[in-house]
Design an enzyme around this catalytic site. Structure first.
Site, PDB file in Angstrom:
ATOM      1  CD  GLU A 136      -3.115  -0.868   2.201  1.00  0.00           C
ATOM      2  OE1 GLU A 136      -2.860  -0.132   3.176  1.00  0.00           O
ATOM      3  OE2 GLU A 136      -4.178  -1.516   2.089  1.00  0.00           O
ATOM      4  CD  GLU A 167      -4.939  -5.348   2.971  1.00  0.00           C
ATOM      5  OE1 GLU A 167      -3.755  -5.670   2.711  1.00  0.00           O
ATOM      6  OE2 GLU A 167      -5.238  -4.442   3.766  1.00  0.00           O
TER       7      GLU A 167
END
Length: 487
Positions: free
Chosen positions: A312, A404
Site C-alpha cells: 500500500e 486486500e
C-alpha cells in the site's frame, strides 16, 4: 433393516456439470413412511409428542454431496431437509464406511464411531429442522470408499437402482486450482490461465507473519484448501513493524515455507511485500531487491507464484511508485520470466481515490512492463460509491487484482457491511477481477476470520464454529464453485 441403496446422481444440466466438474453427488434420502391405518386421536402429553416426532422424522431427507475428491480422500456436505409441515426436533445420521476409509475431521455435528459404523448427531444450533427448512454438517474422509446403509433418525434411506462406484483416480476437468489452470498470465485486462481463458481467483491473506504464524498450520491450511476451497493464499511479509528488516533470513525462510505449504495444497500464492509505514516503496528498495531475488531463486520452477511488490504505497506520487516498479520487476524477471507481477497503486492501493485522484493517473502513465496487474484495496465500511465506481471504470482499461479487502472499516474493525461488500463482489465477478480477503488470523479485530484463541488452541479449523461473522460470510463466498474454463 433393509440396506439403503446409494447411487451416483448424474449431472442434471451442463451448467451443473461445469460448476462441479470435480465432484460426484451422492444422494441419500429417507423414504417417506408408508401410509398407516388411521389411528384414534392421541391424548395430549407424551404420546402426542411421540406421534408428532415420528411424523416429523418420516419427512426428513439427507443428501450427501461429495463436493471435492482427490486421490486419497474426499470432502462431503450433508444437507438435511424437512419436507413435512411440522418441525423435526433433532436428527441423527448414521452410515457405514468400507474398511480402509474413515472420517478424519467433521463439523456442525457430534460424531461417534463403532468400528466402521459412524453416527452424526445435531449440535445445539442446528437441531431443529423447520418445515421446508434445511440443516447440515460436513466431514472429510480419508480413503475412497463411499457411505452405505444410511439412516436418518432410524429410518432407512431411499436409493437408486445401482450401487455407487469408487471415485475415479483422475476425474476429468478436476483437480486443484493450479492443476486446472497452470501458469497464469495477463491477457488484455484479465488474468488468464494456461488455456487462454480469463479466471477469477478467490482466497485469503495471512496477517503479518511476524505476529500470527501460529494461525498457519497444516490443519488451518488444509481447511483453507479443502473446506473453504480457496484458490489463492496471500503471504504477507511486513517489512517494518517487527518484520523483514529485523531478521531477513528468518522472514525469507518463513515466506518460502508458506509458499511450499500452499503449493502442496494446489493453491496459488501471492508473495506480498507488505510496505505500509513508511509508505514510500523506495525507502525499502535495497531490502526489496534482496527479498525478491531470494524468493524468486527458491521458487523459479513453480507456476503458481504471483509477486506483489508493494502492498500500500502512500504519501508519494504515482510517478515514484512507477519508478520503483520499473526497478524491481527486472529483478524478478531475470529469475522468473513468467510470473505475473502485481503493482501497488497510490494512496493505499486505492488507484489514488483516497487522495482525491482517480484511475486516470495509472491509465495515462502505465508501468513499462508486460504481464503485470495493478492492485486495488477496499474496506466496505469506509470505501463507498466513489471507490466502487473507480474500480468499475478502471477494470475496463487496465488489469486489476484486489489483493486486500474487508467487510468493515479501513482499519479492519467495527461493524460488517455485508451489503456493500456484496456489491463489490458482484462487480468483481462480472469483471473477472480476482480477490483476496483480509485476514486469516484470530486477531481481536472484526476483520480477522477466527475467534481469538482459535490459533493457540489449534482450531477447530473445519466448519464455522470458530469463525466470526465476517469469517462465516467470506467462507461461504469462497466456497461457491469456480468456473475455470479449460477449452
Amino acid at each position: 433393516m433393509t440396506p439403503a441403496r446409494l447411487q451416483l446422481r448424474p449431472a442434471a444440466a451442463a451448467a451443473a456439470a461445469a460448476a462441479l466438474a470435480s465432484a460426484l453427488l451422492l444422494t441419500l434420502t429417507t423414504a417417506p413412511a408408508a401410509p398407516a391405518a388411521p389411528a384414534p386421536p392421541a391424548p395430549d402429553g407424551a404420546d402426542a409428542v411421540t406421534a408428532r416426532t415420528r411424523a416429523a422424522d418420516a419427512r426428513l431427507t439427507a443428501q450427501i454431496t461429495r463436493t471435492t475428491a482427490w486421490h486419497t480422500g474426499y470432502l462431503v456436505d450433508v444437507s438435511i431437509t424437512n419436507g413435512g409441515d411440522i418441525p423435526a426436533d433433532g436428527w441423527t445420521v448414521e452410515f457405514d464406511l468400507p474398511a480402509g476409509t474413515t472420517v478424519r475431521s467433521h463439523w456442525s455435528a457430534t460424531k461417534t464411531q463403532q468400528g466402521q459404523h459412524f453416527r452424526f448427531t445435531n449440535v445445539s444450533y442446528n437441531a431443529t429442522v423447520a418445515p421446508g427448512g434445511r440443516q447440515g454438517f460436513g466431514f472429510i474422509a480419508v480413503g475412497t470408499g463411499l457411505p452405505k446403509n444410511c439412516t436418518i433418525n432410524g429410518l432407512p434411506c431411499e436409493g437408486g437402482p445401482t450401487a455407487p462406484t469408487d471415485p475415479p483416480t483422475d476425474p476429468s476437468a478436476s483437480g486443484t486450482p493450479v492443476d486446472v489452470n497452470g501458469q497464469l498470465e495477463v491477457c488484455g485486462t484479465k488474468l488468464c490461465n494456461e488455456h487462454g481463458n480469463p479466471v477469477q481467483l478467490r482466497g485469503m491473506s495471512t496477517h503479518g507473519t511476524q505476529w500470527y504464524p501460529q494461525c498457519l498450520t497444516d490443519g488451518s491450511l488444509d481447511a483453507l484448501a479443502e473446506d473453504w476451497r480457496a484458490d489463492v493464499l496471500r503471504v504477507s511479509t511486513y517489512v517494518q513493524e517487527g518484520g523483514y528488516e529485523t531478521d531477513p533470513a528468518h522472514f525469507t525462510a518463513l515466506a518460502d515455507s508458506l509458499i511450499e505449504q500452499a503449493s502442496e495444497r494446489g493453491m496459488y500464492v501471492i508473495v506480498d511485500w507488505h510496505i505500509l509505514d513508511p509508505g514510500d516503496p523506495m525507502a525499502n528498495l535495497h531490502h526489496a531487491r534482496k527479498f525478491f531475488t531470494d524468493i524468486a531463486q527458491r521458487n523459479k520452477g513453480r507456476e503458481n507464484i504471483l509477486y506483489e511488490i508493494a502492498n500500500e504505497p502512500n504519501g508519494v506520487s504515482w510517478s515514484r511508485i512507477k519508478s520503483y516498479a520499473e526497478r524491481i520487476i527486472p529483478v524478478i524477471r531475470d529469475i522468473d520470466a513468467d510470473a505475473p507481477v502485481l503493482v501497488g497503486t497510490r494512496a493505499w492501493s486505492s488507484l489514488g481515490v483516497s487522495a482525491g485522484a482517480d484511475e486516470s493517473e495509472v491509465v495515462n502513465n502505465p508501468v513499462n512492463a508486460s504481464n503485470i496487474m495493478y492492485t486495488f484495496h477496499f474496506y466496505a465500511g469506509s470505501h463507498r460509491g466513489a471507490y466502487l465506481a473507480a474500480l468499475a471504470r478502471a477494470a475496463d482499461r487496465i488489469p486489476l487484482f484486489v489483493t486486500e479487502f474487508g467487510t468493515q472499516n479501513y482499519a479492519g474493525e467495527g461493524a460488517n457491511d455485508f451489503g456493500m461488500s456484496q456489491r463489490y463482489l458482484d462487480l468483481m465477478a462480472d469483471k473477472k477481477i480476482s480477490w483476496v480477503n483480509w485476514n486469516f488470523s484470530d486477531d481481536h479485530r472484526s476483520g480477522a476470520v477466527f475467534h481469538p484463541g482459535t490459533c493457540a488452541d489449534n482450531g477447530p479449523w473445519i466448519g464455522t464454529s470458530s469463525l466470526k461473522p465476517a469469517g462465516v460470510w467470506i467462507r461461504d463466498r469462497i466456497r461457491t464453485p469456480d468456473s475455470f474454463a479449460t477449452d
